[in-house]
Structure formats: structure tokens, C-alpha cells
Motif scaffolding. Structure first.
Motif, PDB file in Angstrom:
ATOM      1  N   ALA A 161       0.806  -1.221   0.000  1.00  0.00           N
ATOM      2  CA  ALA A 161       0.000   0.000   0.000  1.00  0.00           C
ATOM      3  C   ALA A 161       0.838   1.270   0.000  1.00  0.00           C
ATOM      4  N   GLY A 162       1.366   1.649  -1.172  1.00  0.00           N
ATOM      5  CA  GLY A 162       2.118   2.886  -1.286  1.00  0.00           C
ATOM      6  C   GLY A 162       1.419   3.896  -2.181  1.00  0.00           C
ATOM      7  N   VAL A 163       1.280   5.134  -1.701  1.00  0.00           N
ATOM      8  CA  VAL A 163       0.730   6.208  -2.543  1.00  0.00           C
ATOM      9  C   VAL A 163       1.750   7.329  -2.641  1.00  0.00           C
ATOM     10  N   ILE A 164       1.985   7.775  -3.862  1.00  0.00           N
ATOM     11  CA  ILE A 164       2.969   8.814  -4.143  1.00  0.00           C
ATOM     12  C   ILE A 164       2.259  10.156  -4.257  1.00  0.00           C
ATOM     13  N   VAL A 165       2.766  11.150  -3.556  1.00  0.00           N
ATOM     14  CA  VAL A 165       2.251  12.519  -3.687  1.00  0.00           C
ATOM     15  C   VAL A 165       2.769  13.063  -5.017  1.00  0.00           C
ATOM     16  N   PRO A 166       1.886  13.521  -5.928  1.00  0.00           N
ATOM     17  CA  PRO A 166       2.325  13.834  -7.293  1.00  0.00           C
ATOM     18  C   PRO A 166       2.984  15.199  -7.468  1.00  0.00           C
ATOM     19  N   GLU A 211      -4.266   0.893   6.998  1.00  0.00           N
ATOM     20  CA  GLU A 211      -3.587   0.705   5.716  1.00  0.00           C
ATOM     21  C   GLU A 211      -3.901   1.873   4.799  1.00  0.00           C
ATOM     22  N   ILE A 212      -2.890   2.341   4.106  1.00  0.00           N
ATOM     23  CA  ILE A 212      -3.073   3.415   3.130  1.00  0.00           C
ATOM     24  C   ILE A 212      -4.069   2.969   2.053  1.00  0.00           C
TER      25      ILE A 212
END
Length: 326
Positions: free
Chosen positions: A156-161, A212-213
Motif C-alpha cells: 500500500a504505497g501512494v505517491i504525492v504527485p 492501511e493506506i
């Protein structure tokens, strides 16, 4: 103006499950014949694109692609766009999240080898030809302070754009939540050891067992909003089986101090309620991974019990407390 600058506020909502759910189901005797769920989402011009997880009875997941002009009715491609090919993902490429930055798609996903779940990265310029960069973190267990695995485990990885304070940022974790930074969007360094999460489960609450993200971040008027996929309650039965209850929450982070959680929703904004939410491969699960603002409306896409795919809708013209404004 970048798409993450939305004019929204925390908490985002309310979201109402679409009456036509599920919007995608397993089909045929194909690679997606058994279960279809847990989608990433993004807007591409006048369409919404879903990158969803699906598999046949072998439970080896692939990632498929579907498009929609209204956010509700989707046409899917026949073949998956991402499939297992490496040892670390031999039994599944799972649970994608996506960011589009300067013409490149950055897809984070879980590589599963039936022992270790590892957060992996792939990049593409066309959503079809992917370069796999492998697992992102070594010797890191995002359950270290919750229920230690004792070996590599990260999801669960989210990238800040957009860059924050000169670096690229990612928020990640199943169990507890952590942060990492990068100079090139490919190589990532956790900001703390796995024994020092930035956000942990809340005792006595709906997310007391794990967090969890969930979806890609939204920069609101009062902070950087992250939806959480769950806040799960786990009950171990006398026979050793485990009952789960995955609900969806939200937290907001201070963009001026991106390692600080300012606030959390005290109640879930989405919880299992329909037949599909309550019955499936893993029952009692609403698992949100995709969030877009499309033609003025917010669409949150989620998996139902690891079996079907649904959407909940928020109309900004119907804010919290709308009934009091009538």
C-alpha cells in the motif's frame, strides 16, 4: 493547477454507494473469472481509468484496465496490462495504486510470493508497456509494532504527485503507516525504522487492529488528505479462523510538516452493508484504493469482499449536514 489541488476540505464526503453496484464483476473462463476488486483510478481527459486486480480460481492476481465516460459504466480490455513475471511476485501482482507525473505513470503494487508481501514499483508512459523496478524496501516490516511478521512485509504505497520540501514523498503501510522520500521517484528511502510508524491503529476504535493506506492523496483546504483502506477489526474464532471487518477512514497530514497527522475521522465513512460487501472470498470488506474528481463529482472505487468492484459517490453540492440546509 494540478489535479490534487481540489478545493476540497477534510473530511471529504459524504459518500453514497452507487445503487448499481457492483460496477464490475468477474467474467467468463478468463484470467478474471473468479474475483475482481481493489482498483486504482485516475482521470484521463474525458474518461476515468481503473486499474483493477483480478484472478481466476488459482488466485494468482493480474492487473486489468477499464475505461468509463461517466465514472459508473466501464468497458474493460480483454487482456491484463500487468502480470507476474519475477520471483518476488510469482503468485500475484496485487492492489495497485497509481500516480501520473510528467508524462510517466508510477504504479505501486504488492508482489506476492506466498510468503512475503512486498511493495513494488513499475513505470510506464502508455499504461501497457511496464518497466518493473522490484521491491522498494528491504528489511522492513510494516506490522512491526502491530503484529510482527519477522521478515520483509510492506504494502500500500501512494505517491504525492508534487514535490514537498524539495523531495518526492510516499505514504505506505499495512498494519501501521510510514513515510518515505525520493529524489528520482524510483529509489525510495523510509524516513524512520519500522519500529517508528507515523500513524498507528487507535485502541478502542473501528481501526484498532490495523490501518492501511488507501487512495492517492488530495491536497484540501485544510491539509493533505489520505483515505485509509480499512481500519480492520480481526476476531480469531475458537477453530482458528479469523473474521475481519474492513472499513474506510480518513486522516489529514500537515503539508508543512509532512510527517505529522493532524486529525483522523472518528467514524468510518464507508463500511460493509450490502450483500457483496458482506459475502465473498474475504467477507465483510470494503477496501478503497481509487479516488478521482471527475466532472465535478468525487468517485471512490473499492473492492467488495475481495470479489467484486463498487463505487461510492460524493456530490460537493451535498456536503455534510445537507439536510440541515434544506
Amino acid at each position: 493547477m494540478h489535479t490534487m489541488f481540489s478545493g476540497a476540505t477534510f473530511p471529504l464526503g459524504p459518500f453514497v454507494p452507487y445503487e448499481g453496484n457492483p460496477i464490475l464483476r468477474p467474467r467468463g473462463g478468463s484470467w478474471e473469472s473468479a474475483n475482481l476488486y481493489n482498483p486504482a483510478a485516475l482521470v484521463d481527459g474525458d474518461e476515468v481509468i481503473l486499474l483493477y486486480r483480478a484472478h481466476a480460481d488459482d488466485i494468482v492476481s493480474h492487473v486489468g484496465l477499464a475505461r468509463s465516460r461517466d465514472g459508473l459504466h466501464f468497458e474493460r480490455e480483454e487482456e491484463p496490462i500487468l502480470s507476474p513475471s519475477e520471483d518476488y511476485e510469482l503468485f500475484g501482482v496485487e492492489d495497485p495504486r497509481i500516480a501520473l507525473i510528467d508524462g510517466t505513470y508510477y504504479l505501486t503494487y504488492t508482489g506476492w510470493d506466498r510468503r512475503s508481501a512486498q511493495l513494488c514499483l513499475a513505470t510506464s508512459t502508455d499504461l501497457r508497456t511496464w518497466t518493473k523496478h522490484g521491491p522498494l524496501f528491504e528489511d522492513f516490516d510494516t506490522f512491526a509494532t502491530v503484529d510482527p511478521r519477522g521478515f520483509n512485509w510492506s504494502k500500500a504505497g501512494v505517491i504525492v504527485p508534487v514535490r514537498m520540501h524539495g523531495k518526492w514523498w510516499m505514504y505506505f503501510g499495512e498494519g501501521a503507516i510510514y513515510w518515505a522520500t525520493s529524489d528520482d521517484l524510483v529509489h525510495w528511502t523510509p524516513g524512520t525504522p519500522d519500529t517508528e510508524p507515523m500513524y498507528s491503529p487507535t485502541p478502542g476504535s473501528f481501526d484498532e487492529d490495523l490501518v492501511e493506506i488507501g487512495t492517492s492523496p488530495v491536497l484540501t483546504d485544510n491539509g493533505l488528505l489520505l483515505m485509509l483502506t480499512n481500519g480492520a477489526t480481526r476476531t480469531v474464532n475458537p477453530d482458528g479462523t479469523v473474521d475481519v471487518d474492513y472499513r474506510c477512514g480518513q486522516v489529514v497530514i500537515d503539508p508543512d510538516d509532512p510527517t505529522t497527522v493532524l486529525a483522523r475521522m472518528q467514524v468510518p465513512w464507508l463500511a460493509p452493508q450490502t450483500f457483496e460487501d458482506l459475502n465473498g472470498l474475504v467477507s465483510n470488506v470494503t477496501f478503497v484504493e481509487g479516488l478521482v474528481k471527475f466532472k465535478g463529482t468525487w468517485f471512490a472505487y473499492y473492492g467488495q469482499s475481495d470479489t467484486t468492484l463498487a463505487v461510492a459517490v460524493h456530490d460537493p453540492a451535498q456536503p455534510w449536514g445537507a439536510s440541515l440546509r434544506d
